[in-house]
Design a protein around this motif. Structure first.
Motif, PDB file in Angstrom:
ATOM      1  N   LEU A  69       0.834  -1.203   0.000  1.00 13.41           N
ATOM      2  CA  LEU A  69       0.000   0.000   0.000  1.00 13.41           C
ATOM      3  C   LEU A  69       0.870   1.254   0.000  1.00 13.41           C
ATOM      4  CD1 LEU A  69      -2.794  -1.062   2.516  1.00 13.41           C
ATOM      5  CD2 LEU A  69      -2.907  -1.010   0.012  1.00 13.41           C
ATOM      6  N   PHE A  70       1.966   1.192   0.748  1.00 12.71           N
ATOM      7  CA  PHE A  70       2.936   2.287   0.794  1.00 12.71           C
ATOM      8  C   PHE A  70       4.328   1.677   0.696  1.00 12.71           C
ATOM      9  CE2 PHE A  70      -0.804   3.735   3.043  1.00 12.71           C
ATOM     10  CZ  PHE A  70      -1.004   5.014   2.546  1.00 12.71           C
ATOM     11  N   ASP A  71       5.314   2.510   0.434  1.00 12.46           N
ATOM     12  CA  ASP A  71       6.690   2.049   0.409  1.00 12.46           C
ATOM     13  C   ASP A  71       7.567   3.138   1.007  1.00 12.46           C
ATOM     14  OD1 ASP A  71       8.791   0.347  -0.001  1.00 12.46           O
ATOM     15  OD2 ASP A  71       8.522   0.184  -2.170  1.00 12.46           O
ATOM     16  N   LEU A  72       8.775   2.756   1.425  1.00 13.88           N
ATOM     17  CA  LEU A  72       9.748   3.714   1.919  1.00 13.88           C
ATOM     18  C   LEU A  72      10.775   3.978   0.836  1.00 13.88           C
ATOM     19  CD1 LEU A  72      10.425   2.374   5.531  1.00 13.88           C
ATOM     20  CD2 LEU A  72       8.997   4.316   4.873  1.00 13.88           C
ATOM     21  N   ASP A  73      11.069   5.257   0.590  1.00 17.61           N
ATOM     22  CA  ASP A  73      12.107   5.566  -0.382  1.00 17.61           C
ATOM     23  C   ASP A  73      13.475   5.503   0.290  1.00 17.61           C
ATOM     24  OD1 ASP A  73      12.471   7.949   1.029  1.00 17.61           O
ATOM     25  OD2 ASP A  73      11.359   9.173  -0.422  1.00 17.61           O
ATOM     26  N   ALA A  83      -1.998   2.498  -2.232  1.00 15.96           N
ATOM     27  CA  ALA A  83      -2.860   3.429  -1.503  1.00 15.96           C
ATOM     28  C   ALA A  83      -2.411   4.847  -1.827  1.00 15.96           C
ATOM     29  CB  ALA A  83      -2.779   3.175  -0.006  1.00 15.96           C
ATOM     30  N   GLU A  84      -3.355   5.772  -1.786  1.00  8.36           N
ATOM     31  CA  GLU A  84      -3.025   7.173  -2.023  1.00  8.36           C
ATOM     32  C   GLU A  84      -2.880   7.953  -0.720  1.00  8.36           C
ATOM     33  OE1 GLU A  84      -6.118   8.463  -4.698  1.00  8.36           O
ATOM     34  OE2 GLU A  84      -4.820   8.091  -6.438  1.00  8.36           O
ATOM     35  N   SER A  85      -3.588   7.506   0.337  1.00 12.86           N
ATOM     36  CA  SER A  85      -3.510   8.220   1.603  1.00 12.86           C
ATOM     37  C   SER A  85      -3.927   7.301   2.740  1.00 12.86           C
ATOM     38  CB  SER A  85      -4.403   9.471   1.591  1.00 12.86           C
ATOM     39  OG  SER A  85      -5.766   9.102   1.481  1.00 12.86           O
TER      40      SER A  85
END
Length: 535
Positions: A69-73, A83-85
């Motif tokens: 849903l999210f990732d860490l850069d 996911a967007e938010s």
């Protein structure tokens, strides 16, 4: 009407020689346009993205073939993917807005119900050396409000949920269901179907992984049409593959070769202080242990590692500063605790762990081992730079205080399988995290598969003085209170010597200057998504 999905969560020398031999040679033939060839040290154990939560698997699978849903850069900033938010509605409810128009590689649309399917599968993967269960342990239900909105209902407050959602990648209930898919079906490629910017092409265990650019990816197109990982565990052979042009980029550059490569203008080096720390895990919870013996080689009737004084003696025997300066030539730092220097909520202002062999010998005598004992220690060969050399250096340090120590270095997959089966008295590995609480909950909290505690706790360490503040920290939304609890747990672990931190690593990649520019990853990820063609 909302729908609910209930989850049941349960040789450097060779490299130097090759540098000298190739130094005057003509530049080798370049790779085909827009193909990235990577010489990587450690192969993935499987193509199943939920099978083994480890760096060598995640760097190939997460963010490339599959997406979370999210990732860490590479700056530890959370970036939206599927996911967007994300926002909390209250302490037990979080709302996720889902990215629209995303499709899996076979054309199947990504839907909100896929999140419930994925989170329910995560704790169920059989024979896993380390599950992703901690990331979903607090999620009691996934409620689909509408096609663009999901609400996560939690069992208890979880301040780490934004970090947790960067872990498990999303599978499709249509592609990968209705029953849980088998890991073998990912390895064959039949179910290696994600939403990421690259598609699966081929996987040869311990040899190579091939990817192709996903032409229908929802985000910006990746610059590489094709990506080939070649797995080359020997450091010298990896450098040789770079020098001869067989690969464009290598990871884990041997520390002895860094100065020579820096002077060679054909190559660029990309380095970063990592969030990776190496540690030793002693078998402190059993009355007897399989690899400790008396000086005649007979098994001991009692386990010396169960005595805190013996564990402290082992720690005092290690000259961490000398290891960092001499063995690693400045590409490592002496450890002070069980958390990386950049980790959130680490204990501040600690000196490096002390080196005092005289005190170590006195502690052994005080514990009833004035003449020491024999021990075999285990660790990886080809998991991080100089791992087998480091293991030998540690063995020599133990021998100098009277513990005659032998070494057995193993391929990583073999090491972790045997460690999970509790076959070792003491073994060496590493952990990477931007959070101090993460190694605590993954490695040293009392193992509880249902709650997701201790998936890497392969020695079954258990200490209430660590467990209780760590457990409270995991449910405390107030950051200052959470910091205090995390540091309390970390201090208890440090005092008990439940694990023995050794060094913090620095990561270095090398590539052909006219071919590739690499954004180095503090969590050791060698990934095409961090590479761009040189201008």
């Amino acid at each position: 009407m909302s729908r609910s999905r209930r989850l049941v969560l349960a040789g450097s020398a060779l490299g130097v020689a090759c540098l000298a031999a190739v130094g005057a040679a003509a530049q080798p033939q370049r790779q085909a346009p827009r193909t990235l060839a990577i010489g990587a040290q450690t192969p993935p154990s499987a193509m199943d993205p939920h099978y083994h939560n480890t760096t060598n698997n995640n760097m190939v699978l997460r963010g490339q073939i599959f997406e979370a849903l999210f990732d860490l850069d590479t700056r530890a900033q959370r970036q939206p993917r599927l996911a967007e938010s994300l926002r909390p509605l209250d302490d037990l409810t979080w709302e996720v807005k889902i990215r629209q128009g995303v499709r899996f590689h076979d054309g199947t649309p990504f839907e909100a119900d896929d999140i419930a399917f994925t989170f329910a599968r995560v704790p169920t993967v059989p024979n896993s050396p380390a599950l992703f269960t901690p990331a979903v342990r607090t999620i009691a239900a996934v409620e689909v409000v509408d096609p663009a909105t999901v609400r996560l209902r939690l069992r208890e407050p979880n301040p780490l949920l934004p970090w947790d959602l960067t872990g498990p990648v999303i599978l499709s209930r249509r592609v990968h269901g209705p029953d849980w898919p088998a890991t073998a079906d990912f390895n064959s490629g039949r179910l290696a179907i994600g939403t990421g910017p690259y598609r699966f092409v081929a996987f040869a265990h311990n040899e190579r992984v091939e990817l192709a650019r996903n032409p229908t990816y929802w985000g910006p197109a990746e610059p590489w049409e094709r990506v080939v990982y070649r797995y080359i565990p020997q450091a010298g052979s990896r450098v040789a593959a770079l020098l001869t042009g067989e690969v464009d980029l290598i990871d884990y550059v041997p520390v002895q070769d860094i100065p020579r490569l820096e002077r060679d203008r054909r190559f660029a080096l990309f380095s970063v202080d990592s969030v990776t720390f190496v540690y030793l895990f002693p078998d402190s919870m059993r009355d007897t242990s399989p690899h400790v013996f008396d000086k005649q080689g007979r098994p001991l009737a009692r386990n010396p590692l169960a005595d805190r004084r013996v564990r402290e003696a082992l720690s005092l025997a290690i000259n961490r500063q000398a290891i960092a300066e001499r063995l690693y030539q400045g590409q490592a730092r002496a450890a002070d605790q069980f958390a990386a220097p950049a980790a959130e909520h680490r204990i501040p202002d600690l000196p490096p762990l002390p080196y005092d062999p005289a005190r170590a010998r006195a502690l052994l005598a005080e514990a009833g081992w004035p003449d020491g004992f024999r021990m075999t220690i285990h660790g990886p060969n080809g998991f991080f730079p100089l791992d087998d050399n480091l293991l030998q250096a540690i063995a020599q340090a133990f021998t100098r205080i009277g513990i005659e120590t032998q070494v057995q270095a193993l391929p990583p997959a073999n090491l972790f399988t045997r460690a999970t089966n509790r076959e070792f008295s003491l073994f060496m590995t590493y952990f990477s995290s931007y959070l101090t609480i993460n190694p605590l909950r993954h490695v040293v909290m009392t193992q509880n598969r249902e709650l997701g505690f201790g998936p890497f706790n392969r020695q079954r360490y258990s200490n209430p003085a660590v467990d209780e503040p760590a457990r409270q920290a995991l449910t405390t939304m107030d950051e200052e209170r959470r910091r205090a609890l995390t540091q309390q747990a970390a201090r208890a672990l440090l005092e008990d010597k439940g694990v023995l931190p050794v060094i913090f690593l620095r990561n270095t990649w090398a590539g052909w200057r006219d071919r590739v520019v690499y954004d180095p990853s503090p969590i050791n990820h060698t990934a095409a998504i961090h590479a761009r063609p040189a201008e």
